[in-house]
Design a protein around this motif. Sequence first.
Motif, PDB file in Angstrom:
ATOM      1  N   HIS A  82      -2.023  11.784  10.137  1.00 45.49           N
ATOM      2  CA  HIS A  82      -3.411  10.951  10.636  1.00 45.49           C
ATOM      3  C   HIS A  82      -4.891  11.466  10.024  1.00 45.49           C
ATOM      4  N   ASP A  83      -4.895  12.681  10.270  1.00 41.40           N
ATOM      5  CA  ASP A  83      -6.344  13.078   9.821  1.00 41.40           C
ATOM      6  C   ASP A  83      -6.544  13.312   8.470  1.00 41.40           C
ATOM      7  N   LEU A  84      -5.294  13.808   7.863  1.00 45.77           N
ATOM      8  CA  LEU A  84      -5.366  13.987   6.434  1.00 45.77           C
ATOM      9  C   LEU A  84      -5.578  12.799   5.548  1.00 45.77           C
ATOM     10  N   PHE A  85      -4.641  11.732   5.932  1.00 43.06           N
ATOM     11  CA  PHE A  85      -5.019  10.363   4.998  1.00 43.06           C
ATOM     12  C   PHE A  85      -6.111   9.495   5.616  1.00 43.06           C
ATOM     13  N   GLY A  86      -6.415   9.835   7.104  1.00 43.59           N
ATOM     14  CA  GLY A  86      -7.404   9.018   7.627  1.00 43.59           C
ATOM     15  C   GLY A  86      -8.774   9.315   7.449  1.00 43.59           C
ATOM     16  N   ARG A  87      -8.842  10.700   7.470  1.00 44.29           N
ATOM     17  CA  ARG A  87     -10.157  11.270   7.492  1.00 44.29           C
ATOM     18  C   ARG A  87     -10.776  11.982   6.158  1.00 44.29           C
ATOM     19  N   GLY A  88     -10.361  11.520   5.018  1.00 43.06           N
ATOM     20  CA  GLY A  88     -10.860  11.859   3.684  1.00 43.06           C
ATOM     21  C   GLY A  88     -10.222  13.042   3.082  1.00 43.06           C
ATOM     22  N   GLY A  89      -8.970  13.583   3.859  1.00 42.59           N
ATOM     23  CA  GLY A  89      -8.276  14.862   3.148  1.00 42.59           C
ATOM     24  C   GLY A  89      -7.625  14.477   1.776  1.00 42.59           C
ATOM     25  N   CYS A  90      -7.109  13.181   1.889  1.00 40.71           N
ATOM     26  CA  CYS A  90      -6.251  12.720   0.912  1.00 40.71           C
ATOM     27  C   CYS A  90      -6.552  11.470   0.332  1.00 40.71           C
ATOM     28  N   GLU A  91      -7.117  10.982  -0.781  1.00 40.72           N
ATOM     29  CA  GLU A  91      -7.762   9.765  -0.797  1.00 40.72           C
ATOM     30  C   GLU A  91      -6.638   8.861  -1.597  1.00 40.72           C
ATOM     31  N   VAL A  92      -5.301   8.985  -1.506  1.00 43.13           N
ATOM     32  CA  VAL A  92      -4.480   8.498  -2.326  1.00 43.13           C
ATOM     33  C   VAL A  92      -4.111   6.894  -1.948  1.00 43.13           C
ATOM     34  N   MET A  93      -4.371   6.564  -0.658  1.00 37.63           N
ATOM     35  CA  MET A  93      -4.050   5.337  -0.132  1.00 37.63           C
ATOM     36  C   MET A  93      -5.458   4.435  -0.700  1.00 37.63           C
ATOM     37  N   LYS A  94      -6.527   5.002  -0.806  1.00 38.97           N
ATOM     38  CA  LYS A  94      -7.543   4.289  -1.262  1.00 38.97           C
ATOM     39  C   LYS A  94      -7.697   4.015  -2.614  1.00 38.97           C
ATOM     40  N   GLU A  95      -7.044   4.964  -3.427  1.00 40.67           N
ATOM     41  CA  GLU A  95      -7.024   4.978  -5.105  1.00 40.67           C
ATOM     42  C   GLU A  95      -6.064   3.679  -5.225  1.00 40.67           C
ATOM     43  N   LEU A  96      -4.944   3.909  -4.611  1.00 38.18           N
ATOM     44  CA  LEU A  96      -3.868   2.797  -4.864  1.00 38.18           C
ATOM     45  C   LEU A  96      -4.687   1.389  -4.739  1.00 38.18           C
ATOM     46  N   LEU A  97      -5.167   1.257  -3.608  1.00 41.74           N
ATOM     47  CA  LEU A  97      -5.775  -0.066  -3.188  1.00 41.74           C
ATOM     48  C   LEU A  97      -6.707  -0.562  -4.358  1.00 41.74           C
ATOM     49  N   ALA A  98      -7.447   0.569  -4.748  1.00 37.62           N
ATOM     50  CA  ALA A  98      -8.543   0.193  -5.633  1.00 37.62           C
ATOM     51  C   ALA A  98      -7.912  -0.229  -7.296  1.00 37.62           C
ATOM     52  N   VAL A  99      -6.711   0.207  -7.444  1.00 35.16           N
ATOM     53  CA  VAL A  99      -6.006  -0.398  -8.719  1.00 35.16           C
ATOM     54  C   VAL A  99      -5.339  -1.537  -8.313  1.00 35.16           C
ATOM     55  N   LYS A 100      -4.949  -1.603  -7.233  1.00 36.49           N
ATOM     56  CA  LYS A 100      -4.551  -3.083  -6.778  1.00 36.49           C
ATOM     57  C   LYS A 100      -5.234  -4.114  -6.853  1.00 36.49           C
ATOM     58  N   LEU A 101      -6.623  -3.858  -6.268  1.00 38.54           N
ATOM     59  CA  LEU A 101      -7.447  -4.878  -6.433  1.00 38.54           C
ATOM     60  C   LEU A 101      -8.110  -5.186  -7.757  1.00 38.54           C
ATOM     61  N   GLU A 102      -8.393  -4.244  -8.520  1.00 32.25           N
ATOM     62  CA  GLU A 102      -8.683  -4.723  -9.806  1.00 32.25           C
ATOM     63  C   GLU A 102      -7.599  -5.088 -10.711  1.00 32.25           C
ATOM     64  N   THR A 103      -6.528  -4.894 -10.508  1.00 39.45           N
ATOM     65  CA  THR A 103      -5.260  -5.698 -11.176  1.00 39.45           C
ATOM     66  C   THR A 103      -5.404  -7.184 -10.376  1.00 39.45           C
ATOM     67  N   SER A 104      -5.313  -7.302  -9.274  1.00 38.35           N
ATOM     68  CA  SER A 104      -5.471  -8.531  -8.644  1.00 38.35           C
ATOM     69  C   SER A 104      -6.730  -9.464  -9.106  1.00 38.35           C
ATOM     70  N   ARG A 105      -7.651  -8.739  -9.414  1.00 34.50           N
ATOM     71  CA  ARG A 105      -9.071  -9.585  -9.842  1.00 34.50           C
ATOM     72  C   ARG A 105      -8.775  -9.926 -11.488  1.00 34.50           C
ATOM     73  N   ARG A 106      -8.340  -9.115 -12.354  1.00 40.86           N
ATOM     74  CA  ARG A 106      -7.963  -9.562 -13.671  1.00 40.86           C
ATOM     75  C   ARG A 106      -6.845 -10.557 -13.436  1.00 40.86           C
ATOM     76  N   GLN A 107      -6.024 -10.534 -12.679  1.00 38.92           N
ATOM     77  CA  GLN A 107      -4.971 -11.777 -12.738  1.00 38.92           C
ATOM     78  C   GLN A 107      -5.506 -12.758 -12.259  1.00 38.92           C
ATOM     79  N   LEU A 108      -6.307 -13.053 -11.148  1.00 37.98           N
ATOM     80  CA  LEU A 108      -6.899 -14.226 -10.801  1.00 37.98           C
ATOM     81  C   LEU A 108      -8.111 -14.655 -11.959  1.00 37.98           C
TER      82      LEU A 108
END
Length: 565
Positions: free
Chosen positions: A534-560
């Motif tokens: 919880h603390d590792l992924f939720g409090r900034g120790g590992c940013e992988v979830m945020k990075e995956l979302l950023a890539v997803k959003l960029e791709t979805s904007r391009r698709q739109l």
Amino acid sequence: MDKRYALGIDFGTESGRAVLVDIHNGEELASHITPYPHGVMDERLPGSGRALGANWALQHPEDYMAVLRKSVPAVMEISGIHPARVIGIGIDFTACTMLPIDRNGVPLCYHDAFRDEPHAYVKLWKHHAAQEQANRINETARRRGEPFLSRYGGKSSSEWMLAKAWQVLSEAPHVYDAADRFMEAADWVVGQLAGRPVRSGCCAGYKAFWSKEDGYPGEAFLRALDPRLERFAIDKLRGEVLPLGERAGELTEGLAAELGLAAGTAVAVGIIDAHAGVAGVGAVHSGQMVMAMGTSLCHMLISDKKIYADGVSGVVEDGIIPGLYGYEAGQPAVGDIFGWFVEHQAPAYVTGLAESEGIGVHDWLERRAAQLRPGQHGLLALDWWNGNRSVLVDADLSGLIVGLTLQTKPEEIYRALLEATAFGTRKIIETLERAGVEVKELLACGGLPKRNRLLMQIYADVTGRTIKVAASEQTTALGAAMFGAVAAGPGHGGYSDIAEAARHMARVRDEYFVPDAERGEVYDRLYRSYVQLHDLFGRGGCEVMKELLAVKLETSRRQLADDKI
Ligand SMILES: Nc1ncnc2c1ncn2[C@@H]1O[C@H](COP(=O)(O)OP(=O)(O)O)[C@@H](O)[C@H]1O
Ligand SMILES: O=C(CO)[C@H](O)[C@H](O)COP(=O)(O)O
């Protein structure tokens, strides 16, 4: 003495239901469910089929009227009760579920000019596309030392009114300008019934930063966010804010005729769905925490103490039970996670076996999972399939399962998901207690306690607490009906306050879920690992979830953009 009845109408995520209740003993005479014809619109708009962006979730206001027009006459017909004996109507609603309306109270999406405009529709509570706005609200409020933020655990959510309205302003300024006001759907429906728009102090307090003492955030703060928002509270949120238990008005003649009720019937101020469950289960005393367990899980704690707890979605005076402080925390996906697993992950052999045994897939998985001991599957999950509402308040977080191997079975993953949501609940209870508010008693209501006994036992074992379960199948609608009886008041055969209504109308079952010490020890150990993740992924120790979302959003904007060409 003549019998009196109250009507509770519960507007959920997928459907609305009306329940007619005997106010003398809480007996439910009739209930009727109307699924929303448009459902949750999270991919496309109706009609044109225009695609929506990632993390959008809309509804159609016509669906709420469909619930009134179908379910209310249905319960009147089933029960055979004379309309004059129905003394009050209470409604509860998901929140913040908001919509822009014109100066006549008509939703903007009803206008031809806006039919194909996503921002003109209702943004459902789980619309999570305003995280950017929520982040900026949090940064600005923190920088300016805005006192209101501490009432919300130091962080506001993308689900709330200001973030959603600001998204409208940022992405569709013409819709923002055309909106005479933004309304909670609860208040809009109450306005349709009572013929006058009033705002609920419960909805405004938890979802729009309103408080009894200070009202809404001031113009200087709003201007600091965006100069165009300066008059947002004054103009777009204008309208009287009334406390729970008050009468919003009386049923109009027009709707009374359509619904088969008596004109002039008292209509209560609207209440958030989960909060209505608190009254429905009879929790009207300090120290009682109610878990409304369904699609999502809302934790409501009643207390005579006001403290500010980090990451708790809000403390509002009179916000749940008049006269006490109400704390709300929650997990934005619980039943939805189990539903996702059943729908998208259960293999064909599991659905086949469930069918051949004549039971549902949930029940099949529950039976198998119940044969496992805590820890036996070697799995641990983070319950963030729909982000984290408490205590991290971050809709951009996502789900995680650790420990998968080639031997992992579906029922093992299912059990790990049940456990993950229980760990999320324990984290919330511990956060509140560490901040200084006591949780003396745990009660549960909603659809899940009746559907999944294993889930309830896991919650008892993980939290180390006995859990009492509501007797009613429809606790939120029952709670709404109780507020209807209070809105009618003693002068019309109703009650003077919600505590009196609860004494007559609320009930819990005789059966409790009691924690087991041996299972609890294993869960204590697993919970320590849960907190690490919880603390590792939720409090900034590992940013992988945020990075995956950023890539997803960029791709979805391009698709739109490509789709538009
Ligand atoms: N046997 C079950 N075990 C666990 N979850 C279930 C089971 N049956 C349904 N669900 C989940 O429960 C949720 C519906 O809960 P309910 O309380 O009826 O709805 P709502 O929260 O919309 O009022 C859905 O998300 C569904 O996936
Ligand atoms: O945010 C809320 C309460 O504060 C929502 O109303 C709630 O989460 C929706 O829940 P459900 O669909 O499970 O009734």
